[in-house]
Design a protein around this motif. Structure first.
Motif, PDB file in Angstrom:
ATOM      1  N   TYR B 373      -0.294  -1.437  -1.139  1.00 20.53           N
ATOM      2  CA  TYR B 373       0.204  -0.329  -0.429  1.00 20.53           C
ATOM      3  C   TYR B 373      -0.552  -0.544   1.040  1.00 20.53           C
ATOM      4  O   TYR B 373      -0.927   0.443   1.621  1.00 20.53           O
ATOM      5  N   ASN B 374      -0.928  -1.800   1.290  1.00 20.59           N
ATOM      6  CA  ASN B 374      -1.824  -2.184   2.549  1.00 20.59           C
ATOM      7  C   ASN B 374      -1.115  -2.187   3.730  1.00 20.59           C
ATOM      8  O   ASN B 374      -1.568  -2.589   4.765  1.00 20.59           O
ATOM      9  N   GLY B 375       0.218  -1.773   3.708  1.00 18.41           N
ATOM     10  CA  GLY B 375       0.950  -1.448   5.244  1.00 18.41           C
ATOM     11  C   GLY B 375       1.637  -2.822   5.674  1.00 18.41           C
ATOM     12  O   GLY B 375       1.624  -3.850   4.665  1.00 18.41           O
ATOM     13  N   HIS B 568      -5.913  15.440 -15.397  1.00 14.70           N
ATOM     14  CA  HIS B 568      -7.337  14.744 -14.883  1.00 14.70           C
ATOM     15  C   HIS B 568      -7.166  13.168 -14.912  1.00 14.70           C
ATOM     16  O   HIS B 568      -7.915  12.552 -14.185  1.00 14.70           O
ATOM     17  N   ASN B 572      -6.934  11.404 -10.357  1.00 17.17           N
ATOM     18  CA  ASN B 572      -8.582  10.978 -10.157  1.00 17.17           C
ATOM     19  C   ASN B 572      -8.711  10.160  -9.211  1.00 17.17           C
ATOM     20  O   ASN B 572      -8.249   9.094  -8.984  1.00 17.17           O
ATOM     21  N   GLN B 573      -8.812  10.806  -7.819  1.00 20.11           N
ATOM     22  CA  GLN B 573      -8.907  10.314  -6.545  1.00 20.11           C
ATOM     23  C   GLN B 573      -7.571   9.622  -6.355  1.00 20.11           C
ATOM     24  O   GLN B 573      -7.278   8.522  -5.842  1.00 20.11           O
ATOM     25  N   ARG B 575      -3.967   8.624  -4.610  1.00 23.64           N
ATOM     26  CA  ARG B 575      -3.368   8.546  -3.509  1.00 23.64           C
ATOM     27  C   ARG B 575      -1.873   8.463  -3.690  1.00 23.64           C
ATOM     28  O   ARG B 575      -1.422   7.705  -4.410  1.00 23.64           O
ATOM     29  N   PHE B 598       0.715   4.082   1.365  1.00 20.72           N
ATOM     30  CA  PHE B 598      -0.062   5.396   1.196  1.00 20.72           C
ATOM     31  C   PHE B 598       0.663   6.532   2.036  1.00 20.72           C
ATOM     32  O   PHE B 598       1.276   6.031   3.338  1.00 20.72           O
ATOM     33  N   THR B 606      -8.138  14.897  -6.849  1.00 17.05           N
ATOM     34  CA  THR B 606      -8.853  15.012  -8.161  1.00 17.05           C
ATOM     35  C   THR B 606      -8.795  16.174  -8.688  1.00 17.05           C
ATOM     36  O   THR B 606      -8.906  17.164  -8.147  1.00 17.05           O
ATOM     37  N   PHE B 607      -8.111  16.290 -10.106  1.00 14.88           N
ATOM     38  CA  PHE B 607      -7.800  17.497 -10.840  1.00 14.88           C
ATOM     39  C   PHE B 607      -9.380  17.684 -11.767  1.00 14.88           C
ATOM     40  O   PHE B 607      -9.784  16.740 -12.439  1.00 14.88           O
ATOM     41  N   ASP B 608      -9.650  18.966 -11.490  1.00 14.73           N
ATOM     42  CA  ASP B 608     -10.954  19.147 -12.221  1.00 14.73           C
ATOM     43  C   ASP B 608     -10.628  19.778 -13.709  1.00 14.73           C
ATOM     44  O   ASP B 608      -9.734  20.588 -13.894  1.00 14.73           O
ATOM     45  N   TYR B 609     -11.454  19.366 -14.522  1.00 13.98           N
ATOM     46  CA  TYR B 609     -11.316  19.893 -15.955  1.00 13.98           C
ATOM     47  C   TYR B 609     -10.957  21.255 -16.112  1.00 13.98           C
ATOM     48  O   TYR B 609     -10.055  21.737 -16.953  1.00 13.98           O
TER      49      TYR B 609
END
Lengths: 227, 630
Positions: B373-375, B568, B572-573, B575, B598, B606-609
């Motif tokens: 995904y680096n362009g 979660h 998790n971060q 993109r 991207f 990031t999904f919190d529990y």
């Protein structure tokens, strides 16, 4: 005109309804460290989705608990608390749970927690070798549960961790580990050239997760490297 | 004087008369329950209000709540799909917050309105048959409402009759039931509805039917079973957990899966429902069938089990999907189109007809690398295409029916989605406004000279897709959009046959109960309707792909991620990914290349529990146990 007068009179009554705020502002602070009982070192943490310190203020019922975020290095601080008695307990941590305690917070109260981390990461090394960044380490478990995974996490911020990374290399373990086993994790730089730009500095951090409900990863301090 | 006396005396006499029940008048501005419900028209009226409040996750359901279609309902068009991996918003990059997906007060208002009805049913002087129908309808509405509450909050206070305030507020406070008791109550209410509701309504009104009640039970039981089975993937702790107000024992998975199988089978065995146009002659036909099914679900009575109608344009009655999500080129003067941008990971998901049973990610280079995904990289050998949609050839028809692909027609226009170009000297200009003349022809980075002529990548007004894909499902192709609030009148299928088949297959697969052959058949019937001719085995990967593809953008993905406790892990971060179509001017004539990238200007998510359960509002007053970590 008459209406206007009536409105003015009513408004002046309304002003009487206002009183100065008669509450004092928060005047107390709580701070401290999370310390490894064996080594005396700080227990490294995550800045998001990490260990919290639960504070429950006495004298109110019902009362909502406050959750205090622990900094990456294992220290914490809240300088806007009301002086009072609180029940304090670190929760959802990366160490064997500790009991709650009642303390009186006033002025600058300091409270350290001495804990046993689930996992100690030993002999950690993160170095750049050619077009790769290579991490090696051993694990020492302090509970008999499985180690779920180990990972090498990368971010441009020093607060890098499993939930704050732009690149992650992970290895699922799901077993009890041999303390002599050396783990190796590698980040390949060319295949991450858009996220890890050549010539820039990034933080690399080794983490390991125990298989305990709600447990957080254990870490070593992040290492800054140019790529 | 005498006259006065007389009048006084008469008045006095009249006053004495007041001691009888002369003044016990029925108020003329209010109807008694008896009067209202003895008249079928009165029942209809009351029911219309209840259905209006029903938490249907339709075109007016956004992250800030239900029925966002009154007055100027400007919420940016931020649909729940944009907080999953289905789409991103063209402008906003934020993720789930504590204030999103809350529906507490309105749900208990609706529950009170239903309970008032339930309380009065036994006193009504109506035919037994009519009474049963009201009993069934009330149970359906109450089950539906508690289902939404259980999804959001876990175990909730079960208020089973209308409460009266008699100066004592404490007696009105009902503690939370356990999550298991809440789900069991929902199952029981579904059973009451199933036993009492008719199979259809005379005159074809869109009211709860026996089949809608079975469908509700199928969906709810699958949700509960999933929480029992997968809850331990994201453990929580705290008082709410200790008191079992959230979470289900793993042993409960089996009975709930069984309930889902039974409810689904009842619909599958009824002989009433089938898939709309199940046997298309070609993928092109399948794509058009699929699109038309959502443009107007009333054409498919064999598939639609429960439809929410949007009867007329206007506040509270219309919706805004048509204005928010139209490609910029067909906005017809509306200033804020193009908000729903399907992601590349969503497009990657679809199968190709020549490789059944596998997702077929979009390959853009000769080497076939899909993880880069680096362009744009001038050293890379990109695949070249003569038009911007050839790269999607052979992909599942539903992709074409769900998404506006670059260069494809929509409302008699060609929708231009282009991220930039590569100049003859090899310099790439991406997501910048620019133009160049090559061999006497002027080329523009976005494919046109001004914002009226394209629908992609120009950040102008947030009106253009930033993923490379526009949105098509549910939008009405037949008429130009009315550029104002609440003018959309597309009807929404809440329950449809395909979902029931997929619920059934999932329950069979996850539990090992039921008929595995029939479950595989159910999944492959849906694929056949989409133009596939080769059946694939019933595996979790195949089934979940099929579910995501078939039910895309029907507000199911959010709950699938929640109930299977996958949020979660995936977020998790996370993109999000986009596909940049570029015009390659190094070739003559110019051809298209594609770059996997991207999504620009979207933060990692990031999904919190703790978000597996929403925070309960007002615990200081209602004294309920709060969900963990709020």
């Amino acid at each position: 005109m008459k209406t206007y007068k009536i409105v003015m009179i009513l408004l002046s009554f309304a002003l009487y309804a206002c009183e100065l705020d008669n509450f004092d502002m928060p005047d107390a602070a709580l701070s401290g460290r999370i310390i490894d009982a064996q080594t005396g070192e700080l227990v490294e943490q995550d800045i998001i989705r990490g260990t919290n310190i639960e504070l429950t203020e006495h004298g109110y019922d019902p009362v909502a608990s406050q959750y205090l975020i622990v900094k990456n290095d294992g220290t914490y601080e809240n300088s806007l608390l009301f002086s009072n008695t609180y029940t304090v307990q670190p929760v959802r941590g990366n160490f064997i749970p500790v009991e709650s305690q009642e303390i009186n917070i006033s002025g600058n109260t300091v409270l350290d927690f001495t804990v046993t981390p689930y996992i100690r990461i030993l002999d950690a090394s993160v170095v750049k070798e050619g077009s790769k960044v290579v991490a090696t380490f051993r694990l020492e478990q302090n509970v008999t549960n499985n180690v779920r995974k180990v990972g090498l996490y990368v971010h441009s911020e020093a607060s890098v961790g499993e939930p704050l990374r732009i690149v992650a290399v992970e290895n699922e373990i799901n077993a009890v580990v041999d303390p002599n086993q050396v783990f190796t994790l590698e980040v390949d730089l060319p295949s991450n050239s858009a996220t890890l730009q050549a010539g820039e500095q990034y933080f690399f951090r080794i983490g390991a997760l125990i298989d305990v409900g709600e447990a957080k990863l254990n870490y070593v301090p992040a290492v800054r490297l140019g790529v | 004087m005498k006259m006065r006396k007389n009048i006084g005396a008469i008045l006095l006499v009249l006053l004495l008369g007041a001691c009888s029940d002369v003044l016990d008048l029925e108020p003329t501005d209010k109807l008694s329950g008896q009067a209202l419900f003895s008249d079928p028209a009165g029942v209809k009226l009351y029911m219309a209000n209840l259905y209006y409040q029903l938490p249907i996750e339709d075109f007016t359901y956004f992250r800030n709540g239900f029925r966002i279609n009154g007055g100027d309902p400007n919420n940016g068009g931020f649909a729940p799909a944009m907080q999953t991996d289905e789409a991103v918003h063209s402008e906003f990059g934020d993720f789930i917050g504590d204030g999103d997906f809350n529906w507490w007060e309105q749900s208990y208002k609706l529950i009170r309105d239903v309970n008032l009805l339930i309380d009065i049913i036994p006193t009504l002087d109506i035919a037994e048959e009519d009474r049963n129908m009201i009993v069934g309808e009330a149970a359906f509405i109450r089950a539906y409402t508690y289902f939404e509450l259980a999804k959001l909050y876990g175990g909730v206070p079960l208020i089973l009759s209308s409460q009266n305030y008699e100066g004592e507020v404490e007696s009105l406070k009902v503690p939370r039931s356990t999550e298991a008791d809440t789900w069991n109550f929902i199952m029981e209410e579904c059973d009451v509805a199933i036993a009492n509701l008719p199979e259809s309504w005379q005159g074809g009104e869109r009211r709860g039917t026996r089949w809608a009640a079975y469908a509700l039970k199928s969906r709810a039981a699958l949700h509960a079973a999933s929480i029992a089975k997968f809850g331990n993937k994201a453990p929580l702790s705290g008082t709410a957990v200790d008191q079992k107000l959230i979470g289900l024992e793993a042993s409960l998975a089996s009975p709930y899966y069984e309930a889902c199988i039974e409810a689904s089978e009842a619909i599958m065995n009824a002989g009433v429902f089938s898939l709309y146009k199940p046997d298309p002659a070609s993928p092109e036909e399948a794509a058009e069938n699929y699109r038309e099914l959502f443009q107007d679900p009333n054409i498919a009575p064999m598939e639609a089990i429960f439809i929410k109608g949007f009867a007329r344009p206007g506040n509270e009655t219309g919706h805004n999907y048509n204005i928010w999500y139209q490609p910029a080129q067909t906005a017809n003067g509306w200033p804020h189109p193009g908000r729903m941008n399907p992601t590349l990971e969503f497009v990657d998901l679809y199968e190709s007809y020549d490789n059944p049973g596998e997702s077929d990610p979009i390959e853009t280079t000769v080497s076939g690398d899909i993880e880069d995904y680096n362009g744009f990289d001038p050293a890379k050998e990109y695949l070249h295409f003569s038009n911007p949609y050839e790269i999607f050839a052979g992909k599942d028809a539903r992709l074409w029916g769900t998404v506006v692909l670059p260069g494809t027609p929509w409302k008699d226009q060609q929708i231009i989605i282009q991220a930039g170009y590569v100049k003859p000297d090899g310099e790439a200009v991406i997501r910048l406004s620019d133009q160049i003349t090559v061999d006497g022809t002027v080329y523009y980075t976005y494919g046109g000279p001004n914002p009226n002529t394209y629908s992609g990548f120009d950040p102008f007004g947030g009106n253009n897709t930033r993923t490379g894909f526009g949105f098509k499902k549910f939008l009405d192709q037949r008429t130009p959009v009315s550029p104002g609030w609440n003018q959309g009148t597309t009807d929404f299928m809440d329950f449809r046959y395909a979902e029931i088949l997929l619920n059934y297959a999932e329950a069979v697969l996850e539990s090992g109960m039921g008929d595995a052959t029939r479950a595989a058949q159910a999944m492959n019937d849906i694929r056949r309707r989409a133009g596939h001719t080769v059946a694939i085995p019933l595996t979790l990967e195949n089934l979940m792909r099929e579910r995501r593809v078939e039910l895309a953008f029907e507000n199911k993905r959010y709950w699938d991620l929640i109930r299977r406790r996958e949020y979660h892990i995936i977020f998790n971060q996370k993109r999000m990914h986009a596909l940049f179509p570029l015009l390659d001017l190094r070739t003559s004539p110019p051809q298209y290349i594609f770059v996997r990238s991207f999504v620009p200007n979207v933060n990692p998510r990031t999904f919190d529990y703790k978000w597996y359960y929403r925070p309960i509002p007002g615990i200081g007053a209602n004294e309920l146990v709060q969900n963990p970590q709020y």
